[in-house]
Write a protein that holds these residues in place. Structure first.
Motif, PDB file in Angstrom:
ATOM      1  N   ARG A 183       0.831  -1.198   0.000  1.00 27.22           N
ATOM      2  CA  ARG A 183       0.000   0.000   0.000  1.00 27.22           C
ATOM      3  C   ARG A 183       0.872   1.257   0.000  1.00 27.22           C
ATOM      4  O   ARG A 183       1.860   1.322   0.749  1.00 27.22           O
ATOM      5  CB  ARG A 183      -0.913   0.025   1.228  1.00 27.22           C
ATOM      6  N   PRO A 184       0.536   2.281  -0.791  1.00 30.30           N
ATOM      7  CA  PRO A 184       1.345   3.502  -0.843  1.00 30.30           C
ATOM      8  C   PRO A 184       1.008   4.473   0.285  1.00 30.30           C
ATOM      9  O   PRO A 184       1.178   5.671   0.134  1.00 30.30           O
ATOM     10  CB  PRO A 184       0.963   4.093  -2.203  1.00 30.30           C
ATOM     11  N   TYR A 185       0.520   3.965   1.404  1.00 36.60           N
ATOM     12  CA  TYR A 185       0.166   4.814   2.543  1.00 36.60           C
ATOM     13  C   TYR A 185       0.845   4.251   3.786  1.00 36.60           C
ATOM     14  O   TYR A 185       1.091   3.053   3.903  1.00 36.60           O
ATOM     15  CB  TYR A 185      -1.352   4.835   2.761  1.00 36.60           C
ATOM     16  N   SER A 186       1.117   5.130   4.753  1.00 40.42           N
ATOM     17  CA  SER A 186       1.725   4.686   6.002  1.00 40.42           C
ATOM     18  C   SER A 186       0.664   4.011   6.865  1.00 40.42           C
ATOM     19  O   SER A 186      -0.536   4.222   6.672  1.00 40.42           O
ATOM     20  CB  SER A 186       2.308   5.882   6.751  1.00 40.42           C
ATOM     21  N   PRO A 187       1.085   3.200   7.848  1.00 38.99           N
ATOM     22  CA  PRO A 187       0.105   2.575   8.746  1.00 38.99           C
ATOM     23  C   PRO A 187      -0.813   3.585   9.420  1.00 38.99           C
ATOM     24  O   PRO A 187      -2.025   3.348   9.531  1.00 38.99           O
ATOM     25  CB  PRO A 187       0.991   1.849   9.766  1.00 38.99           C
ATOM     26  N   SER A 188      -0.261   4.705   9.886  1.00 36.39           N
ATOM     27  CA  SER A 188      -1.097   5.714  10.546  1.00 36.39           C
ATOM     28  C   SER A 188      -2.124   6.306   9.588  1.00 36.39           C
ATOM     29  O   SER A 188      -3.275   6.547   9.963  1.00 36.39           O
ATOM     30  CB  SER A 188      -0.220   6.837  11.117  1.00 36.39           C
ATOM     31  N   GLU A 189      -1.718   6.548   8.344  1.00 37.05           N
ATOM     32  CA  GLU A 189      -2.651   7.075   7.348  1.00 37.05           C
ATOM     33  C   GLU A 189      -3.795   6.083   7.099  1.00 37.05           C
ATOM     34  O   GLU A 189      -4.953   6.478   6.968  1.00 37.05           O
ATOM     35  CB  GLU A 189      -1.933   7.358   6.030  1.00 37.05           C
ATOM     36  N   ILE A 190      -3.461   4.808   7.017  1.00 38.51           N
ATOM     37  CA  ILE A 190      -4.477   3.794   6.756  1.00 38.51           C
ATOM     38  C   ILE A 190      -5.468   3.700   7.909  1.00 38.51           C
ATOM     39  O   ILE A 190      -6.686   3.654   7.698  1.00 38.51           O
ATOM     40  CB  ILE A 190      -3.813   2.425   6.495  1.00 38.51           C
TER      41      ILE A 190
END
Length: 348
Positions: free
Chosen positions: A130-137
């Motif tokens: 995924r092109p998102y960080s864990p916090s963003e997700i």
């Protein structure tokens, strides 16, 4: 022979399920378990053909290809059963096998490769891609989901070469189905209900796991919150597809379908400040974290924790509710999915 074919055609294209069953159980030499599987598979294909204006007997490869595109979210074993039943019926009537020729064969090969790739991906690969960080997700919510779905609809096709027609058709099918679903759930004749976190009891709130960057936790949180705030049953949850999740203005619409696939109602879900009980952020985290690109919204996991392409089973929903109750220190024997539902008055 012509009279016999006519009789069999009448059974196999009947509007009555009992007559279709008669052919597989009484007029074929199939074992009972195979007859049951083939009857259900043929009935699915038959009803699909009637709803799309196609002939089931004889079917042509283009019809089979279109059917497979609509059913590609099914598990590989289910798709194989569907095709085996279609082949069996055509063979019994001395007709050519439409599943092994032309466009049907191409789409079948494409789906088989796709399913095998999906089922062999490890949880680390699924999350890490995924092109998102864990916090963003976990925290992204509606803005993140809008961005992610827009990428599926607009960006994915551009990177597909002209020679890869199978993938191109897959993304075109996704875009078309998403737009069709959006029109359906925004239609004023489709009834709407509002998800209500206020209707949750204190014990139901305890049942919701803490947010975590884990596929199983993200899935279970989304299921439990959706059931608890929107009063959905197990079958209703299991039937939801990704295309039935529609970001609109400042809220999320989740379409609920009847057993026959017809739209029943749309659930309006608003984003909340509290991440622990925010259904919107739970759904967004699961969709983006799992990298869903179509098919069932809620997926099964295999014994090793790998996400599968098939829908979550009803027994698995029972199990996740009991497990959540046990982790929360509640009596797991007393907790069933039905205890997460409310009366319509509770949701007003």
């Amino acid at each position: 022979m012509a009279g016999q074919d006519s009789s069999l055609n009448s059974l196999l294209t009947s509007e009555e399920r009992a007559q279709v069953d008669e052919f597989f159980f009484d007029r074929s030499d199939l074992a009972s378990t195979t007859a049951e599987t083939y009857s259900a598979s043929w009935w699915d294909f038959l009803t699909w053909c009637k709803s799309h204006g196609h002939e089931a007997i004889p079917a042509n490869p283009e019809t089979i290809a279109e059917y497979l595109q609509d059913r590609r979210h099914y598990s590989l074993s289910t798709i194989r059963n569907r095709l085996s039943a279609i082949s069996f019926v055509h063979g019994h009537l001395d007709l050519g096998d439409p599943t092994s020729e032309g466009r049907a064969a191409e789409v079948r090969k494409s789906i088989t490769q796709e399913k095998r790739e999906e089922e062999t991906r490890s949880p680390g690969e699924q999350l890490g891609s995924r092109p998102y960080s864990p916090s963003e997700i976990i925290r992204g919510g509606l803005p993140l989901l809008r961005d992610y779905l827009a990428g599926l609809k607009e960006g994915s096709v551009e990177d597909i070469g002209e020679e890869d027609t199978g993938r191109h058709d897959r993304w075109e099918s996704w875009r078309d189905r998403h737009e069709q679903a959006r029109e359906t759930w925004l239609d004023p004749l489709v009834s709407r209900e509002k998800a209500s976190v206020e209707a949750m009891t204190s014990e139901q709130r305890e049942l919701i796991p803490e947010p975590a960057f884990s596929l199983s936790v993200m899935r279970d949180r989304a299921i439990l919150l959706l059931m608890a705030t929107a009063s959905l049953s197990r079958p209703e949850v299991a039937r939801i597809d990704l295309v039935d999740v529609i970001p609109d203005d400042d809220y999320l619409l989740v379409g609920v379908r009847r057993k026959n696939g017809m739209p029943d109602r749309a659930i309006r879900v608003s984003e909340l400040d509290s991440i622990q009980v925010c259904t919107v952020r739970a759904l967004s985290a699961w969709i983006v974290g799992a990298g869903l690109a179509g098919g069932p919204l809620f997926r099964a996991f295999d014994a090793h924790g790998n996400m599968k392409s098939s829908r979550i089973g009803l027994s698995s929903i029972n199990l996740l509710v009991r497990n959540a109750a046990e982790v929360a220190g509640l009596d797991s024997k007393e907790w069933t999915p039905s205890q997460l539902q409310h009366t319509p008055q509770d949701l007003q």
